[in-house]
Design an enzyme around this catalytic site. Structure first.
Site, PDB file in Angstrom:
ATOM      1  N   CYS A   1       0.853  -1.178   0.000  1.00 14.72           N
ATOM      2  CA  CYS A   1       0.000   0.000   0.000  1.00 14.72           C
ATOM      3  C   CYS A   1       0.895   1.236   0.000  1.00 14.72           C
ATOM      4  CB  CYS A   1      -0.947   0.086   1.186  1.00 14.72           C
ATOM      5  SG  CYS A   1      -2.062  -1.294   1.319  1.00 14.72           S
TER       6      CYS A   1
ATOM      7  N   ARG B   1       3.872  -0.232  -4.872  1.00 16.43           N
ATOM      8  CA  ARG B   1       3.582  -0.805  -3.558  1.00 16.43           C
ATOM      9  C   ARG B   1       2.244  -1.559  -3.525  1.00 16.43           C
ATOM     10  NH1 ARG B   1       6.851   1.411   0.318  1.00 16.43           N
ATOM     11  NH2 ARG B   1       5.418   0.686   1.896  1.00 16.43           N
TER      12      ARG B   1
ATOM     13  N   TRP C   1      -2.732  -2.640  -1.728  1.00 17.16           N
ATOM     14  CA  TRP C   1      -2.432  -4.060  -1.936  1.00 17.16           C
ATOM     15  C   TRP C   1      -3.292  -4.788  -0.912  1.00 17.16           C
ATOM     16  CZ3 TRP C   1      -0.545  -8.287   0.769  1.00 17.16           C
ATOM     17  CH2 TRP C   1      -0.130  -9.370  -0.018  1.00 17.16           C
TER      18      TRP C   1
ATOM     19  N   ASN D   1      -1.721   1.666   5.857  1.00 19.41           N
ATOM     20  CA  ASN D   1      -0.826   0.675   5.272  1.00 19.41           C
ATOM     21  C   ASN D   1      -0.384  -0.242   6.406  1.00 19.41           C
ATOM     22  OD1 ASN D   1       1.249  -0.762   4.032  1.00 19.41           O
ATOM     23  ND2 ASN D   1       2.706   0.919   4.204  1.00 19.41           N
ATOM     24  N   GLY D   2      -0.709  -1.520   6.310  1.00 21.73           N
ATOM     25  CA  GLY D   2      -0.324  -2.455   7.379  1.00 21.73           C
ATOM     26  C   GLY D   2      -1.468  -3.404   7.674  1.00 21.73           C
TER      27      GLY D   2
ATOM     28  N   GLU E   1      16.858 -17.718  -8.907  1.00 18.49           N
ATOM     29  CA  GLU E   1      16.496 -16.334  -9.206  1.00 18.49           C
ATOM     30  C   GLU E   1      15.923 -16.214 -10.633  1.00 18.49           C
ATOM     31  OE1 GLU E   1      15.924 -13.802  -7.635  1.00 18.49           O
ATOM     32  OE2 GLU E   1      16.121 -12.121  -9.000  1.00 18.49           O
TER      33      GLU E   1
ATOM     34  N   LYS F   1      12.181 -14.836 -11.439  1.00 15.52           N
ATOM     35  CA  LYS F   1      11.907 -13.719 -12.348  1.00 15.52           C
ATOM     36  C   LYS F   1      10.853 -14.121 -13.373  1.00 15.52           C
ATOM     37  CE  LYS F   1      13.063 -11.074 -10.634  1.00 15.52           C
ATOM     38  NZ  LYS F   1      13.810 -11.061  -9.401  1.00 15.52           N
TER      39      LYS F   1
ATOM     40  N   GLU G   1       7.311 -14.393 -11.810  1.00 14.69           N
ATOM     41  CA  GLU G   1       6.738 -13.096 -11.439  1.00 14.69           C
ATOM     42  C   GLU G   1       6.228 -12.327 -12.650  1.00 14.69           C
ATOM     43  OE1 GLU G   1       8.816 -10.878  -7.901  1.00 14.69           O
ATOM     44  OE2 GLU G   1      10.316 -11.487  -9.347  1.00 14.69           O
TER      45      GLU G   1
ATOM     46  N   HIS H   1      17.013 -36.567  -9.075  1.00 12.90           N
ATOM     47  CA  HIS H   1      16.270 -37.148  -7.955  1.00 12.90           C
ATOM     48  C   HIS H   1      14.793 -36.771  -7.988  1.00 12.90           C
ATOM     49  CE1 HIS H   1      20.027 -38.538  -6.188  1.00 12.90           C
ATOM     50  NE2 HIS H   1      20.524 -37.390  -6.623  1.00 12.90           N
TER      51      HIS H   1
ATOM     52  N   LYS I   1       5.844  -4.315  -4.384  1.00 13.92           N
ATOM     53  CA  LYS I   1       7.299  -4.174  -4.314  1.00 13.92           C
ATOM     54  C   LYS I   1       7.813  -4.375  -2.892  1.00 13.92           C
ATOM     55  CE  LYS I   1      11.298  -3.027  -5.999  1.00 13.92           C
ATOM     56  NZ  LYS I   1      11.941  -4.119  -6.741  1.00 13.92           N
TER      57      LYS I   1
HETATM   58  O1  M6R Z   1      12.775  -5.372  -0.325  1.00 17.80           O
HETATM   59  P1  M6R Z   1      13.253  -6.777  -0.081  1.00 17.80           P
HETATM   60  O2  M6R Z   1      14.533  -7.055  -0.763  1.00 17.80           O
HETATM   61  O3  M6R Z   1      13.326  -7.113   1.374  1.00 17.80           O
HETATM   62  O4  M6R Z   1      12.152  -7.673  -0.735  1.00 17.80           O
HETATM   63  C1  M6R Z   1      12.208  -9.074  -0.666  1.00 17.80           C
HETATM   64  C2  M6R Z   1      11.234  -9.716  -1.639  1.00 17.80           C
HETATM   65  O5  M6R Z   1       9.927  -9.307  -1.366  1.00 17.80           O
HETATM   66  C3  M6R Z   1      11.575  -9.367  -3.087  1.00 17.80           C
HETATM   67  O6  M6R Z   1      12.888  -9.714  -3.418  1.00 17.80           O
HETATM   68  C4  M6R Z   1      10.594 -10.067  -4.048  1.00 17.80           C
HETATM   69  O7  M6R Z   1      10.801 -11.438  -4.019  1.00 17.80           O
HETATM   70  C5  M6R Z   1      10.748  -9.497  -5.450  1.00 17.80           C
HETATM   71  N1  M6R Z   1       9.472  -9.338  -6.053  1.00 17.80           N
HETATM   72  C6  M6R Z   1      11.599 -10.342  -6.331  1.00 17.80           C
HETATM   73  O8  M6R Z   1      11.649  -9.880  -7.632  1.00 17.80           O
END
Ligand code: M6R
Length: 611
Positions: free
Chosen positions: A2, A27, A73, A99-100, A484, A488, A491, A507, A606
């Site tokens: 948020c 956010r 969010w 927010n929270g 990673e 990516k 996402e 395995h 984010k």
């Molecule tokens: O701000 P942070 O690095 O603590 O965030 C951690 C994860 O939320 C963040 O890396 C998330 O997995 C991303 N969307 C990855 O692209």
């Protein structure tokens, strides 16, 4: 999660708030809304993005000098107009954004329901707002006092901004566990979840701390703690330019951020690494050098991409420093009563510096006497402020929801820390130390070289974009790169992808392999290269479609692959900083070719400031 914005001053509030919300959309973008003071409170809200809100308001009178805005969010209640913020109290006197998460909202709600309150939304926010109003009416006190009393009962995390129809020039704000920045102008104040909404108006900001409450008028900022004691606001100068939060000619922030990596890696090394003198200067690490050298173990805590950076760093620290390293998902670590002894070193890795799980994990470890070092991108963020020491990654604002440049900056910083500690401990031979300093120094140029393949990678993306699943395989330092790469792709393109250690594939996951499965190997030159090549053969034998990231000149691996993406020769310790870049581009181009909003993928935010 948020985004919140506020303004009080002589300017028109609505355009400032809407522009600010657009900058904070990273956010959350389930719904958006504004509340404006104009001879009474006017609330407008809409499911969808900020642009949908703007369309729905078009033609309405939005003249006002005070207002608040929110981009959501969703946590409690599905994304719809009803659950969008701002919420109004039962009497209509108050409007609030939040927010929270209010964890004990159900209890508070049942108390209010017994008193006859009815709720228009399913949110915890509306519950807190009416709880505040109930105290306000019952105690016949000031709004500020009512908020203080209410917050003492609240369990959870919040930033709240309130407007009161009876005090039209004032915004009241309070925070615990979610970020809040107040911009100080001449006869005006700005509020935001981060500083981006206020960048063109002021460079003077106050970061509000947990358990603080702010009463904000155009020409006055009063800061208090929940005990009603006045505090002196600490005004800091922002070191952030407007250009850094704009797309700068790129179609998406994600692409801009991928292409910024030669620069951001350089920014991260600059002033720290001197390959000629053979030194690494990191004052926030130096202070704790003795403790790090003496510790028996380092625990890395992080989430998502930052956790992957921790996995790479585990291998680096163990090799260069001979210290036992554990890498923990912050969300698991905080809840399983981990054994932490005074003197243990915890490294918290976070781009945003606001990830709730990581923050609580380090708070818990700090209470138990651990030394907390933060590897954080956002200056002044909660994790940075909670840490004893550490190092910023200096990657600049990362706005695309999928993390890219923050990852390579995290790896650069973590490698420097390991080199510094290992050198001081005497666990790295001098020659290897000097060679690795040079390798780090060459990274910006090599990253630029990798990026030149973007057209070729776009064509590869086009070829495989309709696959249903992807498998990513890597070994050693490249195992976390496989994770990673898969993250990516998931996402950005919503394609199912799994990252796996290359040898472990036999395995289980090998059962998935057929002629329809693209398998991405991260097969750069390192001591286990031949083993990874054998794994490639195994996939080919089962007709899997082998795509690989290989080292320049590796004809053998190229001959086993249908498509290749190439990195220049690099030591295995720094190679992940290069080998991840083609995977970022691959995910990006697949997402774009599927017509998806890669900067704002569905369901994600984010900065994950709720558990
Ligand atoms: O701000 P942070 O690095 O603590 O965030 C951690 C994860 O939320 C963040 O890396 C998330 O997995 C991303 N969307 C990855 O692209």
């Amino acid at each position: 999660m948020c985004g919140i914005v506020g303004y009080t001053g002589p300017r028109e509030a609505y355009p400032i708030i809407v522009k600010g919300l657009k900058r904070l959309e990273y956010r959350g973008y389930d719904s958006a809304g504004v509340a404006l003071q104009n001879g009474g409170l006017h609330v407008y809200k809409k499911k969808g993005k900020v642009a949908d809100l703007e369309d729905s308001i078009a033609g309405k009178n939005v003249h006002a000098h005070v207002g608040i805005g929110h981009t959501r969010w969703a946590t409690h209640g599905e994304p719809n107009d009803r659950n969008a913020h701002p919420h109004q109290s039962a009497s209509g006197r108050l409007a609030m954004i939040h927010n929270g998460i209010i964890e004990n909202y159900a209890q508070l709600k049942s108390e209010l329901v017994k008193k006859g309150y009815e709720f228009k939304s399913d949110t915890d926010t509306e519950v807190l707002l009416n709880f505040i109003e109930e105290i306000l009416v019952k105690n016949d006190c000031s709004l500020e006092e009512a908020i203080r009393i209410a917050l003492k009962r609240v369990v959870g995390a919040y930033v709240i901004l309130l407007l009161d129809a009876e005090n039209p020039d004032t915004i009241i704000a309070a925070r615990k566990g979610s970020p809040l920045v107040i911009g100080v102008g001449k006869g005006e104040h700005f509020l935001g979840s981060d500083a981006s909404p206020m960048l063109e108006y002021t460079k003077e900001v106050v970061y509000v701390n947990d358990y603080e409450l702010a009463i904000i008028k155009p020409d006055e900022l009063i800061l208090k703690n929940l005990g009603n004691e006045k505090l002196t606001p600490y005004v800091q100068k922002l070191d952030l330019e407007l250009a850094s939060i704009e797309k700068g000619g790129y179609e998406h922030f994600m692409l801009k951020e991928i292409f910024e990596q030669p620069q951001t890696i350089n920014d991260c090394l600059r002033g720290r690494l001197d390959a000629v003198a053979g030194t690494i200067t990191m004052s926030g690490i130096q202070q704790y050098a003795e403790q790090i050298m003496q510790t028996n173990r380092i625990i890395m805590v992080a989430c998502g991409t930052s956790w992957h950076a921790g996995l790479v760093a585990e291998y680096i620290f163990e090799e260069l420093c001979r210290i036992n390293v554990e890498v923990e998902y912050a969300s698991e670590f905080r809840y399983r009563n981990p054994v932490i002894n005074p003197g243990d070193v915890i490294i918290a890795i976070s781009q945003s510096g606001e990830t709730a799980d990581t923050l609580v994990a380090i708070e818990t470890a700090k209470e138990k006497g651990a030394i907390i070092l933060g590897v954080v991108n956002v200056v002044g963020s909660s994790i940075a402020r909670t840490s004893h020491g550490g190092a910023y990654t200096h990657a600049g604002p990362e706005i695309g929801v999928a993390s890219t440049k923050a990852f390579t900056a995290q790896l650069s910083v973590l490698t420097m820390i390991a080199l510094k500690v290992g050198y001081m401990k005497g666990t790295i031979p001098q020659q290897r130390y000097l060679r690795l300093l040079n390798e780090l120094n060459e990274l910006p140029e090599k990253a630029a070289w990798v990026l030149q393949q973007h057209e070729k990678i776009k064509a590869i993306a086009e070829k495989y974009k309709d696959a249903r699943d992807f498998l990513y395989l890597g070994r050693g330092y490249n195992f976390a790169v496989a994770l990673e790469g898969a993250l990516k792709l998931k996402e950005i393109s919503y394609i199912h992808a799994e990252g796996y250690p290359a040898a472990e594939m036999k395995h289980g996951p090998i059962a998935l392999v057929d002629e329809n499965l693209p398998v991405v190997f991260i097969a750069t030159k390192d001591p286990y290269h031949e083993k990874v090549v054998s794994n490639m053969q195994e996939i080919r034998a089962r007709k899997g479609q082998v795509i690989s990231v290989i080292t320049e000149g590796d004809e053998h691996s190229a001959s086993l692959s249908l498509d290749v993406m190439i990195i220049p020769e690099a030591d295995e310790i720094v190679a992940p900083i290069l080998s991840v870049i083609p995977l970022q581009l691959l995910a990006y181009y697949i997402g774009v070719s599927k017509g998806l909003d890669v900067d704002k993928p569905r369901n994600l935010a984010k900065s994950v400031t709720v558990e």
